[in-house]
Enzyme design. Sequence first.
Site, PDB file in Angstrom:
ATOM      1  CG  ASP A   1      -0.368   0.015   2.523  1.00  0.00           C
ATOM      2  OD1 ASP A   1      -0.038  -1.064   3.039  1.00  0.00           O
ATOM      3  OD2 ASP A   1      -0.168   1.116   3.061  1.00  0.00           O
TER       4      ASP A   1
ATOM      5  CG  ASP B   1      -5.697   4.307   7.209  1.00  0.00           C
ATOM      6  OD1 ASP B   1      -5.729   4.002   8.418  1.00  0.00           O
ATOM      7  OD2 ASP B   1      -4.677   4.753   6.646  1.00  0.00           O
TER       8      ASP B   1
ATOM      9  CD  GLU C   1      -3.582   4.687  10.701  1.00  0.00           C
ATOM     10  OE1 GLU C   1      -2.594   4.749  11.462  1.00  0.00           O
ATOM     11  OE2 GLU C   1      -3.498   4.480   9.475  1.00  0.00           O
TER      12      GLU C   1
END
Length: 225
Positions: free
Chosen positions: A23, A112, A114
């Site tokens: 990624d 994503d 986090e």
Amino acid sequence: MMKLLIFLSSVITVALATVQGIDVSHFQGSINWSSVRSSGVRWAYIKATEGTTFRDPNFSANYVGATNAGVIRGAYHFAHPDSSSGAAQANFFVDHGGGWSADGITLPGALDIEYAPSGNICYGLSASAMVAWIRDFSNTYHARTGRFPAIYTTTDWWRSCTGNASGFQNDNPLWIARYSTAIGTLPAGYTVASFWQYADSGPFPGDQDRWNGDLAGLQRMARGS
Ligand SMILES: *[C@@H]1O[C@H](CO)[C@@H](O)[C@H](O)[C@H]1NC(C)=O
Ligand SMILES: *[C@@H]1O[C@H](CO)[C@@H](O)[C@H](O)[C@H]1NC(C)=O
Ligand SMILES: *[C@@H]1O[C@H](CO)[C@@H](O)[C@H](O)[C@H]1NC(C)=O
């Protein structure tokens, strides 16, 4: 005996089947995707957006480069759940590269979610507000594209910031970050991780990932069937 050994080794091969991925974002600069493909990488998640204001300047170059090189690819969105709703961010993501189509080379977009880049790791949201934000993003993405997004996170963050919520496992493929030789405990509810980010550097550009299965399985994930 020989037959048994052959049988055992094929069972083990199946159990260990993985497909190399990466990624990347603009931090990797210009990427030579044909070189990435010849080094063995078969899939990639490519950063598209953050919040409702940031578009990765290299997203298009990376997405087109991956496509032309024959790398199965998808886009990811870095969540800022403190700055706007999940729906607003899912729409921004889909509008700027995060869409999905059943062409067999497009992975479902990934959320994503986090550690906040600064301050409180949960962006100051309560666990219930965080779960509601993720659902809003996920449902909006599904309404726009027909797919539920993958969720990228760590087990530690998920425990801390969602109150160890379960219930996402039936809709959202898990992309787990764990920099170790073993994948370890998964977020509540999940018995399997689809994607594993196992290192933040290595022989390939960007973060190093594995698909949990063989190439045919990855192609099914892309097609959504
Ligand atoms: C990536 O983005 C930077 C700006 O951040 C730009 O200078 C560079 O040319 C871009 N590279 C590609 C391949 O788009
Ligand atoms: C990309 O890498 C390949 C080798 O895999 C090389 O032949 C090619 O010239 C490179 N392209 C660029 C633009 O550097
Ligand atoms: C999280 O939830 C799972 C069940 O879904 C449970 O087994 C585990 O003990 C919980 N962990 C924490 C830290 O609460």
